[in-house]
Design a protein around this motif. Structure first.
Motif, PDB file in Angstrom:
ATOM      1  N   ARG A 336       0.828  -1.207   0.000  1.00 55.02           N
ATOM      2  CA  ARG A 336       0.000   0.000   0.000  1.00 55.02           C
ATOM      3  C   ARG A 336       0.864   1.259   0.000  1.00 55.02           C
ATOM      4  N   SER A 337       0.423   2.255  -0.785  1.00 49.28           N
ATOM      5  CA  SER A 337       1.126   3.537  -0.844  1.00 49.28           C
ATOM      6  C   SER A 337       0.084   4.644  -1.003  1.00 49.28           C
ATOM      7  N   PHE A 338       0.556   5.870  -1.133  1.00 48.88           N
ATOM      8  CA  PHE A 338      -0.343   7.015  -1.303  1.00 48.88           C
ATOM      9  C   PHE A 338      -1.188   6.880  -2.568  1.00 48.88           C
ATOM     10  N   PHE A 339      -0.629   6.244  -3.611  1.00 45.92           N
ATOM     11  CA  PHE A 339      -1.305   6.165  -4.904  1.00 45.92           C
ATOM     12  C   PHE A 339      -2.152   4.902  -5.061  1.00 45.92           C
ATOM     13  N   THR A 340      -2.162   4.021  -4.084  1.00 50.15           N
ATOM     14  CA  THR A 340      -2.820   2.721  -4.239  1.00 50.15           C
ATOM     15  C   THR A 340      -4.289   2.852  -4.613  1.00 50.15           C
ATOM     16  N   LEU A 387       5.761   3.060 -15.824  1.00 50.12           N
ATOM     17  CA  LEU A 387       5.387   4.379 -15.314  1.00 50.12           C
ATOM     18  C   LEU A 387       5.256   4.405 -13.792  1.00 50.12           C
ATOM     19  N   ARG A 388       5.381   3.266 -13.138  1.00 50.89           N
ATOM     20  CA  ARG A 388       5.195   3.233 -11.691  1.00 50.89           C
ATOM     21  C   ARG A 388       6.163   4.172 -10.957  1.00 50.89           C
ATOM     22  N   PRO A 389       7.435   4.238 -11.348  1.00 55.14           N
ATOM     23  CA  PRO A 389       8.319   5.198 -10.663  1.00 55.14           C
ATOM     24  C   PRO A 389       7.934   6.660 -10.901  1.00 55.14           C
ATOM     25  N   ARG A 390       7.085   6.925 -11.907  1.00 46.44           N
ATOM     26  CA  ARG A 390       6.732   8.303 -12.235  1.00 46.44           C
ATOM     27  C   ARG A 390       5.351   8.697 -11.724  1.00 46.44           C
ATOM     28  N   LEU A 391       4.774   7.906 -10.836  1.00 44.83           N
ATOM     29  CA  LEU A 391       3.424   8.183 -10.370  1.00 44.83           C
ATOM     30  C   LEU A 391       3.309   9.554  -9.714  1.00 44.83           C
ATOM     31  N   CYS A 392       4.352   9.993  -9.055  1.00 51.91           N
ATOM     32  CA  CYS A 392       4.328  11.313  -8.407  1.00 51.91           C
ATOM     33  C   CYS A 392       4.190  12.413  -9.459  1.00 51.91           C
ATOM     34  N   ASP A 393       4.943  12.321 -10.552  1.00 55.15           N
ATOM     35  CA  ASP A 393       4.837  13.313 -11.637  1.00 55.15           C
ATOM     36  C   ASP A 393       3.462  13.249 -12.296  1.00 55.15           C
ATOM     37  N   SER A 399      -2.425  13.486 -14.785  1.00 54.51           N
ATOM     38  CA  SER A 399      -2.526  12.377 -15.739  1.00 54.51           C
ATOM     39  C   SER A 399      -2.964  11.084 -15.060  1.00 54.51           C
ATOM     40  N   ILE A 400      -2.705  10.966 -13.773  1.00 54.21           N
ATOM     41  CA  ILE A 400      -3.045   9.745 -13.047  1.00 54.21           C
ATOM     42  C   ILE A 400      -4.569   9.538 -12.985  1.00 54.21           C
ATOM     43  N   PHE A 401      -5.325  10.585 -13.308  1.00 54.71           N
ATOM     44  CA  PHE A 401      -6.784  10.487 -13.305  1.00 54.71           C
ATOM     45  C   PHE A 401      -7.353  10.237 -14.702  1.00 54.71           C
ATOM     46  N   ASP A 402      -6.495  10.010 -15.696  1.00 56.23           N
ATOM     47  CA  ASP A 402      -6.967   9.718 -17.048  1.00 56.23           C
ATOM     48  C   ASP A 402      -7.770   8.421 -17.051  1.00 56.23           C
TER      49      ASP A 402
END
Length: 513
Positions: A336-340, A387-393, A399-402
């Protein structure tokens, strides 16, 4: 019996990887051409026969295409029977017509601007040669009928058109179906004024023989007509519509509710799912997509922002607040992380043609579910794991909400979905398939082909029989830079053939294998 079927399945040859080729493009951009926001395609849908394709754009327009290769090269049945080889021509389409489906509106009560963008298009059953389809924006659903009509023209008159005085040329004007009020001596009362329209000058000496005008039908015109408007039923933005296999009803879903409509009744709908809590502060998940079962008219599925899919049966109760089946994958401990929760949100679900499988798309993966097995997905496909390492960007630039769409082939043996840099990916979902193809929405689709791993990586869980593939691609897509501004969100698979239509900004690309 089971052993025999298992041995027969084992004896089947492995699924061959398809060789995808470019077929057509509509609205291709020239180098450096700026794309207008209203021209960007926002919805794609084949009809059940695969003979028609519809696209919707952010400007509220619906464009229809029709298949041409079956009409032009099909030939008669007798000629086809004489051929000793199968016809292998790929589907080809041409522009048919377009119409303005939605206009921008403003809700004065809520001070809310409603944009004209087409969110979804769904084809309905054809009747008497006419095409029927549903289209929706954020608030209003419309039921359209598109039919060919013959244009009536008057010909074989005594009068010479060159001698006609005034603007009205009867010899070439269309005849309206509406009734006009006629006066004595053939005068026509103009509705816009009280003057009489008498534009003809009779020749001196009269007419030797009077010929009655003849009505001819030289041309046909496609006439779109809005049959029904289904409005004022959703407080939140409509994210999906789906028509029922009974041909009479359809559903519309927003973030918190799903409504059931009858196609013939536009002023009444029934609320069948309501996830709105008494206190909005207790809201933990929203509805992201809803889809009717392709053959069972009482079954539908809807997905949520928590990554779960619920199957409901309309025969259980009027308000389906309890699901009959729940499909969700348990989190791996310590992952689990902030983006999960953000990347677990399902953006699209599709039933296979036979209704056995459900395909879901979240931000990172495609998952294939068997409706008879709710312990976990049958297969999981990694779409863009690099793209997992770039989730913060991706979070910072939204873009994570596309919301990427997904689709299945007609035989449910392959699945496809889009990614960034105008790429889309095709996976084989057979038992031993290792098929994994990356294509670019361009005239050279194989330009950015990613190497396929030699064999899939098996999941440790023997209960779910999950297959995980696609983790072997390089972060820069073999040297190509990652571009989050060019995203391929919308695509559709032809219902009977290996042909895919996908949208890259305002361009519609079609490929076949």
């Amino acid at each position: 019996m089971n052993e025999a079927s298992a041995s027969a399945a084992a004896a089947q040859p492995p699924q061959q990887q398809l060789d995808w080729k470019f077929s057509q493009v509509f609205g291709e951009r020239t180098a450096g051409e700026e794309v207008q926001e209203v021209d960007i395609i926002s919805a794609i849908e084949f009809d059940k026969s695969g003979d028609h394709l519809a696209t919707g754009d952010r400007g509220g327009r619906v464009v229809l295409f029709e298949r041409t290769d079956t009409k032009e090269n099909g030939g008669s049945r007798k000629d086809l029977e004489k051929t000793d080889y199968p016809t292998s021509k790929h589907p080809e389409f041409r522009y048919k017509t377009e119409f303005q489906s939605h206009e921008p509106e403003f809700d004065y009560l809520k001070s809310l601007e409603i944009e004209e963008k087409i969110n979804k298009i769904r084809w309905c059953q054809t009747c008497n040669g006419a095409l029927f389809l549903l289209s929706t924006n954020d608030k209003t659903i419309k039921f359209w009928k598109v039919q060919e009509k013959k244009i009536k023209k008057i010909a074989s008159m005594n009068m010479d058109p060159s001698k006609v005085v005034g603007k009205n040329n009867i010899a070439s004007s269309s005849v309206s179906s509406s009734t006009n009020s006629y006066l004595a001596n053939g005068g026509l009362k103009d509705k816009s004024s009280t003057n009489l329209i008498n534009d003809f000058k009779f020749p001196s000496g009269g007419i030797a023989s009077l010929r009655l005008p003849v009505v001819t039908y030289n041309e046909t015109s496609l006439v779109p007509r809005c049959r029904r408007v289904y409005a004022h039923a959703h407080d939140y933005h409509i994210n999906s519509i789906s028509n029922n296999s009974d041909g009479e009803t359809f559903i519309s879903a927003d973030d918190l509710r799903i409504n059931l409509w009858n196609l013939e009744i536009s002023n009444q709908s029934f609320n069948i799912v309501d996830v709105k809590p008494a206190n909005m502060e207790d809201l933990t998940e929203v509805i992201t997509c809803a889809e009717f079962h392709p053959t069972n008219c009482s079954t539908l599925a809807y997905s949520s922002s928590k990554g779960s899919i619920r199957l409901i049966d309309l025969r259980q109760s009027a308000l389906c607040d309890k699901h009959s089946k729940l499909f969700e994958e348990q989190e791996a401990p310590g992952s689990r992380s902030f983006f999960t929760e953000i990347i677990a949100s399902i953006s699209d679900i599709k039933f296979g043609r036979d209704g056995r499988y459900i395909l879901s798309r979240d931000y990172m993966t495609l998952k294939l579910w068997d409706i008879n097995m709710d312990s976990g997905p049958v297969s999981t496909f990694q779409v863009h794991e690099h793209l997992r390492p770039r989730l913060c960007d991706l979070y910072e630039n939204d873009s994570i909400f596309d919301k990427f769409e997904c689709c299945l082939s007609g035989d449910s043996q392959r699945v496809a979905t889009g990614s960034y840099s105008n790429l889309f990916r095709v996976f084989g979902c057979g038992p031993d398939s290792t098929e994994e193809t990356t294509l670019e929405a361009s005239k050279n689709p194989m330009r950015r082909q990613v190497q396929t791993p030699s064999r899939p990586m098996r999941s440790l869980s023997s209960i779910t029989r999950a297959v995980r593939r696609g983790g072997g691609e390089s972060p820069d897509e073999n040297g190509n830079s990652f571009d989050s501004t060019t995203k391929l969100l919308h695509l559709a698979w032809h219902p009977t053939e290996n042909s895919i239509a996908c949208a890259a900004a305002n361009s519609l690309y079609m490929y076949y294998a």
